[in-house]
Design an enzyme around this catalytic site. Structure first.
Site, PDB file in Angstrom:
ATOM      1  N   ASP A 137      -3.695   1.399  -1.760  1.00 37.70           N
ATOM      2  CA  ASP A 137      -2.468   2.109  -1.431  1.00 37.70           C
ATOM      3  C   ASP A 137      -2.789   3.071  -0.283  1.00 37.70           C
ATOM      4  O   ASP A 137      -3.929   3.184   0.132  1.00 37.70           O
ATOM      5  CB  ASP A 137      -1.945   2.856  -2.663  1.00 37.70           C
ATOM      6  CG  ASP A 137      -2.898   3.951  -3.115  1.00 37.70           C
ATOM      7  OD1 ASP A 137      -3.983   4.085  -2.521  1.00 37.70           O
ATOM      8  OD2 ASP A 137      -2.553   4.661  -4.068  1.00 37.70           O
ATOM      9  N   ASP A 190       1.978  -4.065  -9.569  1.00 37.52           N
ATOM     10  CA  ASP A 190       0.791  -3.397 -10.115  1.00 37.52           C
ATOM     11  C   ASP A 190       1.269  -2.318 -11.052  1.00 37.52           C
ATOM     12  O   ASP A 190       2.378  -1.820 -10.917  1.00 37.52           O
ATOM     13  CB  ASP A 190      -0.018  -2.725  -8.997  1.00 37.52           C
ATOM     14  CG  ASP A 190       0.624  -1.426  -8.560  1.00 37.52           C
ATOM     15  OD1 ASP A 190       1.629  -1.486  -7.836  1.00 37.52           O
ATOM     16  OD2 ASP A 190       0.153  -0.347  -8.972  1.00 37.52           O
ATOM     17  N   CYS A 250      -2.467 -14.658 -29.004  1.00 36.01           N
ATOM     18  CA  CYS A 250      -3.292 -14.430 -27.805  1.00 36.01           C
ATOM     19  C   CYS A 250      -4.671 -15.045 -28.008  1.00 36.01           C
ATOM     20  O   CYS A 250      -5.254 -14.930 -29.089  1.00 36.01           O
ATOM     21  CB  CYS A 250      -3.416 -12.934 -27.554  1.00 36.01           C
ATOM     22  SG  CYS A 250      -4.435 -12.499 -26.129  1.00 36.01           S
ATOM     23  N   CYS A 270      -7.302 -14.281 -25.986  1.00 34.99           N
ATOM     24  CA  CYS A 270      -8.265 -13.529 -25.176  1.00 34.99           C
ATOM     25  C   CYS A 270      -9.543 -13.286 -25.993  1.00 34.99           C
ATOM     26  O   CYS A 270      -9.566 -13.477 -27.203  1.00 34.99           O
ATOM     27  CB  CYS A 270      -7.667 -12.210 -24.689  1.00 34.99           C
ATOM     28  SG  CYS A 270      -7.747 -10.841 -25.860  1.00 34.99           S
ATOM     29  N   CYS A 292      -8.984 -10.934 -29.034  1.00 35.21           N
ATOM     30  CA  CYS A 292      -8.215 -11.483 -30.158  1.00 35.21           C
ATOM     31  C   CYS A 292      -8.962 -12.604 -30.873  1.00 35.21           C
ATOM     32  O   CYS A 292      -8.758 -12.846 -32.055  1.00 35.21           O
ATOM     33  CB  CYS A 292      -6.851 -11.960 -29.675  1.00 35.21           C
ATOM     34  SG  CYS A 292      -5.791 -10.585 -29.149  1.00 35.21           S
ATOM     35  N   HIS A 304      -7.539  -6.746 -23.896  1.00 35.05           N
ATOM     36  CA  HIS A 304      -6.403  -7.471 -24.464  1.00 35.05           C
ATOM     37  C   HIS A 304      -5.130  -7.225 -23.656  1.00 35.05           C
ATOM     38  O   HIS A 304      -4.406  -8.168 -23.320  1.00 35.05           O
ATOM     39  CB  HIS A 304      -6.131  -7.119 -25.931  1.00 35.05           C
ATOM     40  CG  HIS A 304      -4.764  -7.580 -26.330  1.00 35.05           C
ATOM     41  ND1 HIS A 304      -4.479  -8.920 -26.566  1.00 35.05           N
ATOM     42  CD2 HIS A 304      -3.567  -6.921 -26.388  1.00 35.05           C
ATOM     43  CE1 HIS A 304      -3.179  -9.042 -26.788  1.00 35.05           C
ATOM     44  NE2 HIS A 304      -2.601  -7.850 -26.680  1.00 35.05           N
TER      45      HIS A 304
HETATM   46 ZN    ZN Z   1      -5.661 -10.662 -26.856  1.00 37.61          ZN
END
Ligand code: ZN
Length: 381
Positions: free
Chosen positions: A92, A289, A327, A329, A332, A358
């Site tokens: 930025d 963002d 999820c 990920c 998880c 996560h």
């Molecule tokens: Zn997750």
């Protein structure tokens, strides 16, 4: 840079599936960009960001200018090398932080005088200086120096702020064009196959202009039209998510998008909640963002397919389920809600890391799904 955006498919609702072709990476859009304020996406190592599929992250010019300093980063080959992040980056302009963090700031047409929030030292930022710092940092995308109009703002205040932002946009662009080849990695990227850019194309940074104008539709339109006339590499819509109701955020985005050239990337700065980023992406926003996924994570707030989950809650004390059953990920797949709650309660450093991983996976997953939907049934990932 020329041809930095490939528009692959457009939906009736205006959604766009595209590719942002940058020196360090071709980024699939629409994209969510995790925020790495001080050269780190807080609590998440770079290799984990890569495995989550983050293609572009942000750095904050104001913070990196104060510490460790842009000249030090330039000497070390630029921000990519310094933080060991080979993929794309965006910085930025520092404007937002100067206005929200620095003490005793004084704004004139020339620039902004301010005191560091770290040690009270005095500094002066002009559009030219902001661009110099951003060239030294060497992110793939730089932003024009702007003033973020606060909310609410009287019309006269929004007009004055816009006048300043437009004058600073012109100066940012002129200075950028004169100096963009001074970026630390410029020579290195001249030679394919080091770069994935087309042979003969100029491996320089991109500069985006920022649409302001408060919550006034006509000022937003004027701002967009004047920036497009200046011909930036991309266009951002700034000054949103500053406390206004969400309908107003959406109205401003809807007002501006049709005025922006179809063949240039569009970036809405600083938004938002998971449902918002999905909505704006389907409206035709290519880049977003927000600090929310990582900041909320450090406070124990998880975004899940079942809604928001405050992991501090007593009801999770012996909950053996994953944070989000839908999820996949790395958090998880491995850890329970009870464990995440325990880490949070114990003030363990791992807490912020796992929660952030996560939440970022959730945000990046939304955009992956939206990209698929916007691909028009094609084979685009
Ligand atoms: Zn997750």
């Amino acid at each position: 840079m020329e041809d930095n955006f490939n528009l692959l498919h457009t939906t009736e609702a205006g959604g766009r599936r595209g590719q942002l072709v940058l020196p360090h990476r071709t980024v699939e859009t629409p994209v969510f960009m995790p925020v790495g304020t001080l050269g780190t996406v807080k609590a998440v190592p770079q290799d984990v960001l890569e495995s989550l599929g983050a293609e572009i992250i942000l750095g904050n010019t104001y913070h990196l200018y104060l510490r460790p300093g842009h000249e030090a980063i330039r000497r070390m080959g630029g921000l990519h090398k310094f933080i060991s992040w080979p993929r794309a980056m965006l910085t930025d302009s520092g404007g937002f932080q100067v206005f929200s963090l620095a003490a005793l700031r004084k704004v004139t047409d020339e620039g902004v005088r301010f005191q560091s929030h770290l040690d009270g030292s005095r500094h002066f930022f002009t559009p030219e200086h902001s661009i110099d710092v951003q060239i030294a940092l060497g992110a793939d995308i730089c932003m024009a120096f702007d003033e973020c109009t606060e909310y609410p703002a009287e019309r006269s205040r929004a007009e004055e702020s816009l006048r300043l932002t437009m004058a600073w946009a012109r100066r940012s662009l002129d200075h950028f064009r004169a100096h963009c080849h001074e970026v630390p990695w410029y020579d290195e990227f001249q030679v394919p196959p080091v770069s994935h850019l087309r042979p003969g194309s100029d491996p320089r940074q991109s500069l985006f202009g920022i649409v302001q104008g408060g919550m006034y539709r006509d000022l937003r339109r004027e701002s967009a039209e004047r920036l497009v006339e200046m011909d930036f590499d991309g266009y951002a819509i700034g000054g949103l998510s500053v406390g206004e109701p969400r309908e107003l955020t959406m109205e401003m985005i809807a007002e501006v998008l049709p005025l922006l050239p179809a063949d240039k990337p569009r970036y809405v700065m600083g938004v938002g909640y998971p449902d918002e980023i999905e909505l704006y992406a389907r409206m035709g926003v290519d880049m977003m963002d927000c600090v929310l996924p990582t900041r909320a994570a450090r406070h124990g707030l998880l975004f899940t397919s079942e809604g928001r989950l405050n992991i501090k809650g007593k009801k999770f004390a012996e909950d053996q389920g994953p944070p989000d059953p839908a999820c996949d990920c790395m958090v998880c797949r491995r850890y329970t809600r009870a464990y995440l709650r325990h880490l949070m309660h114990s003030g363990e450093a791992l807490s912020g890391t796992l929660n952030s991983i996560h939440n970022l996976a959730y945000y990046l997953g939304i955009m992956r799904r939206v990209r698929k939907d916007l691909s028009g049934g094609g084979q685009l990932a």
